[in-house]
Design a protein around this motif. Structure first.
Motif, PDB file in Angstrom:
ATOM      1  N   GLU A 162       0.832  -1.206   0.000  1.00 23.16           N
ATOM      2  CA  GLU A 162       0.000   0.000   0.000  1.00 23.16           C
ATOM      3  C   GLU A 162       0.864   1.253   0.000  1.00 23.16           C
ATOM      4  O   GLU A 162       0.568   2.224  -0.715  1.00 23.16           O
ATOM      5  N   LEU A 163       1.932   1.244   0.775  1.00 22.17           N
ATOM      6  CA  LEU A 163       2.845   2.386   0.797  1.00 22.17           C
ATOM      7  C   LEU A 163       3.501   2.569  -0.567  1.00 22.17           C
ATOM      8  O   LEU A 163       3.672   3.703  -1.037  1.00 22.17           O
ATOM      9  N   HIS A 164       3.876   1.476  -1.201  1.00 30.05           N
ATOM     10  CA  HIS A 164       4.457   1.522  -2.548  1.00 30.05           C
ATOM     11  C   HIS A 164       3.567   2.307  -3.503  1.00 30.05           C
ATOM     12  O   HIS A 164       4.027   3.213  -4.213  1.00 30.05           O
ATOM     13  N   ASP A 165       2.284   1.990  -3.497  1.00 32.92           N
ATOM     14  CA  ASP A 165       1.370   2.634  -4.444  1.00 32.92           C
ATOM     15  C   ASP A 165       1.192   4.122  -4.140  1.00 32.92           C
ATOM     16  O   ASP A 165       1.135   4.950  -5.051  1.00 32.92           O
ATOM     17  N   VAL A 166       1.104   4.452  -2.853  1.00 32.06           N
ATOM     18  CA  VAL A 166       0.939   5.855  -2.465  1.00 32.06           C
ATOM     19  C   VAL A 166       2.169   6.674  -2.855  1.00 32.06           C
ATOM     20  O   VAL A 166       2.059   7.762  -3.438  1.00 32.06           O
ATOM     21  N   LEU A 167       3.351   6.149  -2.561  1.00 33.86           N
ATOM     22  CA  LEU A 167       4.569   6.909  -2.853  1.00 33.86           C
ATOM     23  C   LEU A 167       4.888   6.944  -4.345  1.00 33.86           C
ATOM     24  O   LEU A 167       5.479   7.911  -4.824  1.00 33.86           O
ATOM     25  N   ALA A 168       4.506   5.912  -5.073  1.00 30.76           N
ATOM     26  CA  ALA A 168       4.711   5.941  -6.523  1.00 30.76           C
ATOM     27  C   ALA A 168       3.944   7.113  -7.144  1.00 30.76           C
ATOM     28  O   ALA A 168       4.468   7.831  -8.007  1.00 30.76           O
ATOM     29  N   GLU A 169       2.703   7.311  -6.695  1.00 33.03           N
ATOM     30  CA  GLU A 169       1.909   8.429  -7.205  1.00 33.03           C
ATOM     31  C   GLU A 169       2.453   9.763  -6.711  1.00 33.03           C
ATOM     32  O   GLU A 169       2.508  10.747  -7.465  1.00 33.03           O
ATOM     33  N   LEU A 170       2.853   9.817  -5.448  1.00 36.22           N
ATOM     34  CA  LEU A 170       3.424  11.054  -4.917  1.00 36.22           C
ATOM     35  C   LEU A 170       4.701  11.422  -5.658  1.00 36.22           C
ATOM     36  O   LEU A 170       4.953  12.596  -5.949  1.00 36.22           O
ATOM     37  N   GLY A 171       5.496  10.416  -5.998  1.00 41.70           N
ATOM     38  CA  GLY A 171       6.723  10.673  -6.741  1.00 41.70           C
ATOM     39  C   GLY A 171       6.459  11.360  -8.068  1.00 41.70           C
ATOM     40  O   GLY A 171       7.222  12.246  -8.491  1.00 41.70           O
ATOM     41  N   SER A 172       5.364  10.979  -8.717  1.00 43.48           N
ATOM     42  CA  SER A 172       5.039  11.590 -10.009  1.00 43.48           C
ATOM     43  C   SER A 172       4.674  13.061  -9.860  1.00 43.48           C
ATOM     44  O   SER A 172       4.898  13.866 -10.771  1.00 43.48           O
ATOM     45  N   VAL A 173       4.115  13.417  -8.710  1.00 46.22           N
ATOM     46  CA  VAL A 173       3.764  14.817  -8.442  1.00 46.22           C
ATOM     47  C   VAL A 173       5.011  15.627  -8.106  1.00 46.22           C
ATOM     48  O   VAL A 173       5.229  16.731  -8.628  1.00 46.22           O
TER      49      VAL A 173
END
Length: 309
Positions: A162-173
């Motif tokens: 779950e953390l992986h998915d959240v940070l992957a999206e945050l990284g794109s921002v």
């Protein structure tokens, strides 16, 4: 802005897509195709699949020190390189090619958790917050100057997946914000405090071995920090039992040994830890599917007194 993007796994894909929308990604560099799964079918990295679907050039060098790789990168005339979980340390000769250098997207709040596996270790260690840092790539391991950092909270039951998915999206921002600031001249570089650095080495299957002599909180953090990979496990009567889901319980038991089942019902199995009790909820036996521990207990009895080790 002309960008060469270097990244391999799913974590890198949202950042690649965002950069492709807002800028000119002229090339994607990723690791070579490799066999995957039980069948050993050769599979391309998701970043390569995306790049080819968009008509973007792809490079998959065996060695980042090869002259052919250097020459190919030079030919694109990129303004900046962006790396995100590429999987290889770049030499100075590559880093220095673009006008604005190389920017890395890292899944921690640097200088904490430098290295290959920050997502796993921050949960295993029980951190309450983490985030994304963009940084200037240098020849060290995540030692370059910090550009931007964005923080998020880690809920007590959040898994690594779950953390992986959240940070992957945050990284794109964060990478888009970083490039925007680079373009308008407002991007500032902040040297890291190397004295505060911690490290997150690669995880292995052995990382997930549960030690019930540790506290219930430590056991819970290990279970969620290795979910979905590599997974946590223990042994019951010599047979491996994967533990997929646990919960914290506000209680302790004095007259039980670490790893001992003290109660089991439809809510889970209460297991004594070195300090406290942890509730085991979802498990997976050898050559079996994931299931609730109560269902597992129906076919493989784990009555009070059973020892997990």
């Amino acid at each position: 802005m002309k960008i060469v993007f270097m990244g391999t796994p799913e974590f890198a894909l949202p950042s690649l897509k965002a950069l492709d929308v807002h800028h000119d990604v002229v090339c994607v560099v990723t690791n070579p195709d490799k066999p995957k799964g039980r069948g050993g079918k050769v599979t391309s990295p998701c970043t390569k699949v995306y790049a080819e679907s968009k008509g973007i050039d792809v490079l998959q060098p065996e060695s980042v020190k090869a002259k052919e790789f250097y020459d190919a990168l030079t030919s694109y005339g990129a303004d900046v390189f962006v790396t995100c979980a590429y999987g290889k340390i770049l030499p100075e000769s590559i880093i220095s090619i673009p006008k604005f250098g190389c920017i890395n997207i890292h899944a921690s709040l640097l200088p904490k958790y430098r290295g290959a596996a920050p997502l796993w270790h921050c949960i295993i260690d029980g951190e309450k917050e983490t985030g994304i840092t963009t940084m200037m790539t240098d020849v060290g391991m995540d030692t370059g100057d910090i550009l931007l950092a964005r923080e998020i909270d880690i809920p007590v039951d959040m898994t690594m997946g779950e953390l992986h998915d959240v940070l992957a999206e945050l990284g794109s921002v964060v990478i888009i914000e970083t490039i925007d600031k680079l373009m308008d001249g407002t991007l500032k570089r902040i040297p890291q405090n190397h004295d505060e650095a911690t490290y997150a080495p690669m995880v292995t299957r052995e990382t997930g071995r549960i030690d019930f002599k540790k506290s219930a909180l430590d056991v819970h953090n290990l279970v969620r920090g290795t979910n979905p990979f590599p997974g946590s496990y223990c042994f019951v009567d010599g047979k491996k039992l994967k533990i997929w889901k646990t919960a914290l319980v506000d209680m302790d038991v004095e007259d039980a040994r670490p790893g001992e089942v003290v109660e089991i019902d439809q809510t889970g199995a209460l297991v004594k830890a070195g300090l406290g009790v942890v509730r085991i909820i979802e498990v997976q036996g050898e050559n079996a599917k994931r299931m609730h521990v109560w269902d597992y207990n129906n076919g493989h009895p784990m009555p009070p007194g059973t020892i997990l080790n």
